[in-house]
Write an enzyme that holds these catalytic residues in place. Structure first.
Site, PDB file in Angstrom:
ATOM      1  N   GLY A  56       0.819  -1.203   0.000  1.00  0.00           N
ATOM      2  CA  GLY A  56       0.000   0.000   0.000  1.00  0.00           C
ATOM      3  C   GLY A  56       0.847   1.245   0.000  1.00  0.00           C
ATOM      4  CB  THR A  57       3.455   2.584  -0.777  1.00  0.00           C
ATOM      5  OG1 THR A  57       4.185   3.788  -0.731  1.00  0.00           O
ATOM      6  CG2 THR A  57       4.158   1.661  -1.725  1.00  0.00           C
ATOM      7  CB  THR A  58       2.060   5.909  -4.958  1.00  0.00           C
ATOM      8  OG1 THR A  58       0.717   5.547  -4.715  1.00  0.00           O
ATOM      9  CG2 THR A  58       2.281   6.095  -6.436  1.00  0.00           C
ATOM     10  CG  ASP A  73       2.608   7.287  -0.613  1.00  0.00           C
ATOM     11  OD1 ASP A  73       1.619   6.953   0.070  1.00  0.00           O
ATOM     12  OD2 ASP A  73       3.527   6.506  -0.897  1.00  0.00           O
ATOM     13  CE  LYS A  89       4.934   5.171   2.239  1.00  0.00           C
ATOM     14  NZ  LYS A  89       3.678   4.853   1.611  1.00  0.00           N
TER      15      LYS A  89
END
Lengths: 273, 204
Positions: A56-58, A73, A89
């Site tokens: 769950g991330t970009t 993000d 991140k």
């Protein structure tokens, strides 16, 4: 064949005692055939599960004429709970190499730190910096050896070495891809769309940063597991530099400002007689 | 699903592989090289799990090089195929490699040869072979049009027929394919069949 039995709803149907043969079908309680499946509604859930990556991330990175642009993000989510909006991140492996985090936060942080150690040891042993290809290969081999044991890492290693800008995608299944444009995480399909349509090799640093920022913003808009702050880093010949870190909520209103609508009929206070 | 297929001609062997690197619904790359050049006269096209594919074919490549360093002469294609199959078989009951392999080679005494090695370590010396969803279309095309003594042009025509069939009939057809050939002059890239070109990158 499964049949729904509606006889309980239709009291007028009488079961004839001596009916036999074809009469059974005709005089039986009204019903229709259901499809022969084990789990009729489950296929849609399975289709959605297949598409939903676990990360769950970009994050995204791309090579252009002035180096590598890396953006991510900063949201960490545990199912439906947002546990943090300020996760770093983009991991600084050494002054000229960056790694991005997608998947298990602990896995990414630990193995990137470990990679940084191995890169420094390489420098000391060989009296020269390690190449991006070499660093990514070190990480890929480590992750491959832990294959099947539950590590969750989807990372991009971006850097500038003697051959110029380098970008590799490495994941916990042991895959390692060399490329010019990558996006990783649950928001990556959204980011790819914006990134692919706006990408040119000869972007300037400002244009490339804006493209990266915009792609992260659009992904955070549509993907619930991405959000927080869009960080943008640039890796040039003299190393990496953080260019910006903008809250995506504020970016939304700067890209799509609220138009003041004309009010047709204003409600006025009734004057007190 | 990745498509790899190959065939043997008069004095050459061809291996064709798609070039998409895919993760669930995302295509990360459309120009990935899945056909490893093992040494001067051997090609190994592989399909399967990404990590296993790259790591296992590199492992075979390095062992082929090691044999040549130690013994001064290169491994034959048959020996390479048997070595590969042996490694897959040994790992099978512990930590299997999920890779399907088409090995093509040219030896001076034997000529061209093609070996079909699947992920459960079965080995067959064949004239034509295919793996992946594309195999459903490529195998019958090859069965229909293949002859043992095809020239390079005829073989490439057949390869193009197979690629066209895969592109038009497979629901998630890969857009780009890479063709490599091995003959007495060595193993080399023959060409790409691209329907999607990546954004152009200026030459360094």
């Amino acid at each position: 064949m499964m049949k729904i039995d509606f006889s309980g709803l239709d009291p007028s149907m009488l079961v004839k005692g001596n009916a036999e043969g074809l009469d059974d079908e005709i005089l039986a309680a009204p019903s229709f055939k259901l499809p022969v499946t084990v789990d009729f509604d489950g296929f849609q859930k399975a289709a959605v599960q297949m598409v939903k990556p676990a990360k769950g991330t970009t994050t995204l990175a791309f090579i252009f004429k002035d180096g590598v642009m890396v953006a991510a993000d900063s949201r960490a989510s545990m199912g439906g709970y947002i546990s943090s909006q300020s996760v770093k991140k983009i991991i600084e492996i050494n002054p000229y190499m960056l790694g991005t985090m997608a998947g298990g936060a602990a896995d990414c942080q630990f193995w990137h730190r470990n990679l940084g150690i191995k890169c420094r040891l390489h420098e000391l042993a060989n009296k020269r910096r390690i190449s991006v290809a070499g660093a990514s290969k070190l990480l890929a081999n480590i992750l491959y050896s832990y294959r099947g044991m539950g590590l969750s890492v989807g990372t991009m290693i971006a850097g500038w070495d003697e051959k110029g800008p380098g970008l590799y995608y490495v994941d916990s299944e042991g895959g390692r891809l060399k490329g010019t444009r990558f996006s990783v995480g649950s928001g990556s399909p959204y980011a790819y769309g914006v990134l692919d349509s706006g990408y040119r090799f000869d972007l300037s640093v400002e244009e490339a940063a804006e493209l990266a920022r915009r792609a992260i913003y659009h992904a955070t808009f549509r993907d619930g597991a991405s959000g927080g702050v869009a960080s943008v880093y640039h890796v040039g010949p003299s190393g990496w530099k953080k260019l910006s870190g903008d809250d995506v909520g504020e970016l939304h209103y700067s890209y799509y400002p609220v138009e003041p609508t004309t009010v047709e009929q204003e409600m006025a206070d009734v004057p007190i007689a | 699903m990745e498509s790899v297929f190959g065939l043997v001609g008069k004095d050459f062997a061809i291996v064709v592989a798609d070039s998409s690197a895919v993760h669930s619904i995302l295509v990360h790359k459309t120009n990935e090289d899945k056909i490893m050049v093992l040494d001067s006269h051997k090609l190994m096209g592989a399909s399967g799990e990404t990590g296993d594919r790259a790591q296992f074919t590199e492992y075979v490549q390095k062992n082929v090089a090691l044999y040549q360093f130690r013994n001064g002469i290169p491994l034959t294609t048959a020996a390479t195929a048997n070595f590969t199959r042996g490694e897959l078989a040994t790992a099978l009951r512990k930590n299997p490699y999920m890779v399907n392999i088409i090995l093509a080679g040219y030896d001076k005494d034997v000529g061209p040869s093609l070996y079909f090695i699947d992920y459960i370590a079965s080995l067959h010396k064949v004239d034509k072979a295919a793996f992946g969803y594309g195999s459903y279309f490529a195998l019958s095309m090859m069965d229909r049009h293949y002859r043992r003594d095809m020239s390079v042009e005829e073989a490439i025509e057949l390869v193009d027929k197979c690629i066209r069939e895969i592109r038009s009939r497979l629901v998630v057809a890969p857009p780009n394919f890479l063709i490599k050939i091995v003959d007495k002059d060595g193993a080399r890239e023959y060409g790409w069949r691209e329907s999607i070109k990546d954004a152009p990158v200026a030459a360094a």
